[in-house]
Design a protein around this motif. Structure first.
Motif, short mmCIF file in Angstrom:
data_model
loop_
_atom_site.label_atom_id
_atom_site.label_comp_id
_atom_site.label_asym_id
_atom_site.label_seq_id
_atom_site.Cartn_x
_atom_site.Cartn_y
_atom_site.Cartn_z
N ALA A 315 0.82 -1.22 0.00
CA ALA A 315 0.00 0.00 0.00
C ALA A 315 0.85 1.26 0.00
N THR A 316 2.16 1.11 0.22
CA THR A 316 3.03 2.28 0.36
C THR A 316 4.12 2.37 -0.70
N LYS A 317 4.43 1.27 -1.37
CA LYS A 317 5.55 1.23 -2.32
C LYS A 317 5.04 1.11 -3.75
N GLY A 318 5.90 1.54 -4.69
CA GLY A 318 5.59 1.34 -6.09
C GLY A 318 4.84 2.49 -6.72
N VAL A 319 4.83 2.49 -8.05
CA VAL A 319 4.19 3.58 -8.81
C VAL A 319 2.94 3.12 -9.54
#
Length: 430
Positions: A315-319
């Motif tokens: 839920a917090t990482k990646g694009v």
């Protein structure tokens, strides 16, 4: 004598030849003519030497220009809800779909179902497996006009729902499997790989003495450009194709045909994908929430050497705006992501921790910020006890102990070292 031979050679070279290939007419209509594209509808040709080694189905997916298969135009998609036949809900009309997904669905050459083949034992003096076409878009007996191919794809999958239900009931099926292979797997190669992997699973089942009456469905798709150097540049095109099929035809097949809410069968549903096939199958599972019609969750999703970012589950990482992966518990009872430190192919995704590589495993292992909540780790040994410890659990498995050898003519280090006895035992244990 030399002059005679020379004259003969000249005549042969100058001689015109008017012969055509068996599929020329329909291939021309679809724009799928030529050896580079023929390999994705090999079952449609007269050469029937590409069978499953066990009863099951192969569903062929291909791509063509919109006008050639009667697919909705980009104008229809952008302004007139042209994707409505897939049954997307109100939150997934075009203007509401995230831009990343829109780019994937906006391909000038969309996908369509080109064939559905059934493989079954024939009651003959020699007990053989026969390939029976339930649908073949290259045969005018099944499809009169090429421009009807897109609409006919939905009709054929809806008919396949009845075929599937009958087969499951008549044969008291305990497990339905949906398989897809990855990058550079043409139809013949995919079927060979299905045989290699699933035959070993059958062997494990027979040795276990447990009740196991499986029904196999293999999905093949246009996963490469060519056998030449230029194919390297197909990487980003094919990663998008895997997502596109997952959101569309894979989603429709899995969640409206196999897992439709009116299906009262009690079989387990297992979805298995390798490499970009893991991306396709995970996308199909997680796309159930895009549909207006409810479906059942899959019992187990297994992704081998996944060629997609582990950050999809964060839920917090990646694009990538794929929060549906974060909510995986709505769509799957259990998930197994299998990785290896000897996999060199997944390193091509240098821009993200591909779930099939050890980089992803180490990121979860060293996570101190709760970026990967809900992912449990397991290090696989040669003689393990492998099981899920909860009704809803996602396991990221370091299988370096059994996925470590180069595979013949495959490349990517141990990326394709999945057709061995140890991996089949792991799959059976799961």
């Amino acid at each position: 004598m030399k002059k005679t031979v020379l004259n003969l050679l000249v005549l042969i070279l100058l001689c015109g030849c008017s012969s055509t290939k068996f599929l020329d007419a329909r291939e021309t209509e679809f724009g799928t003519k030529g050896a580079k594209k023929w390999v994705f509808h090999r079952l449609s040709d007269r050469d029937k030497g590409t069978p499953l080694a066990f009863p099951g189905y192969i569903i062929g997916i291909e791509k063509a220009f919109r006008s050639k298969i009667g697919a909705p135009s980009k104008q229809d998609i952008h302004h007139n809800n042209g994707l409505e036949k897939f049954g997307f809900n109100e939150s997934n009309v075009w203007k509401s779909i995230p831009k990343r997904k829109r780019r994937v669905l906006d391909d000038k050459k969309p996908m369509f179902v080109s064939s559905i083949y059934k493989f079954e034992h024939q009651n003959t003096s020699i007990h053989k497996i026969e390939a029976l076409p339930l649908y073949d878009a290259y045969d005018t007996k099944f499809l009169v006009k090429a421009t009807d191919a897109y609409d006919q794809s939905f009709k054929e999958l809806d008919t396949f729902k009845t075929e599937l239900a009958t087969n499951i009931a008549d044969n008291k099926i305990t497990h339905v499997f949906l398989f897809s292979m990855g990058w550079n797997s043409d139809q013949q190669e995919a079927i060979r790989n299905f045989n290699s992997l699933f035959l070993k699973i059958i062997d494990n089942a027979e040795n276990s003495g447990k009740e196991f009456r499986p029904l196999f469905i293999g999905l093949t798709w246009p996963s490469k450009w060519s056998d030449g150097f230029s194919n390297v540049f197909s990487f980003f095109n094919k990663t998008n194709d895997a997502d596109e099929i997952g959101m569309t035809w894979g989603n429709y097949l899995l969640n409206k045909v196999i897992l439709n809410k009116n299906n009262t069968a009690t079989h387990k549903t297992i979805v298995v994908g390798h490499s970009f096939g893991a991306k396709l199958t995970s996308r199909a599972v997680m796309s159930a929430g895009m549909l207006a019609e409810d479906s059942k969750p899959v019992d187990l999703l297994i992704n081998l050497q996944s060629a997609y970012s582990l950050n999809r589950f964060s839920a917090t990482k990646g694009v990538e705006p794929y929060k549906d992966y974060v909510n995986w518990k709505q769509y799957a009872n259990n998930v197994a992501l299998i990785a290896s430190k000897y996999d060199c192919a997944v390193k091509m995704g240098f821009y993200a921790p591909f779930a099939g590589g050890i980089k992803a495993y180490n990121k979860v292992k060293n996570d101190t910020k709760d970026d990967y909540i809900g992912i449990d780790l397991l290090k696989y040994n040669l003689d393990p006890i492998t099981s899920f410890k909860a009704d809803k659990q996602l396991l990221l498995i370091d299988a370096s102990a059994i996925i470590k050898q180069d595979a013949y003519k495959k490349g990517g280090g141990a990326h394709s070292d999945i057709y061995n006895d140890e991996v089949s035992k792991l799959l059976w244990d799961l």
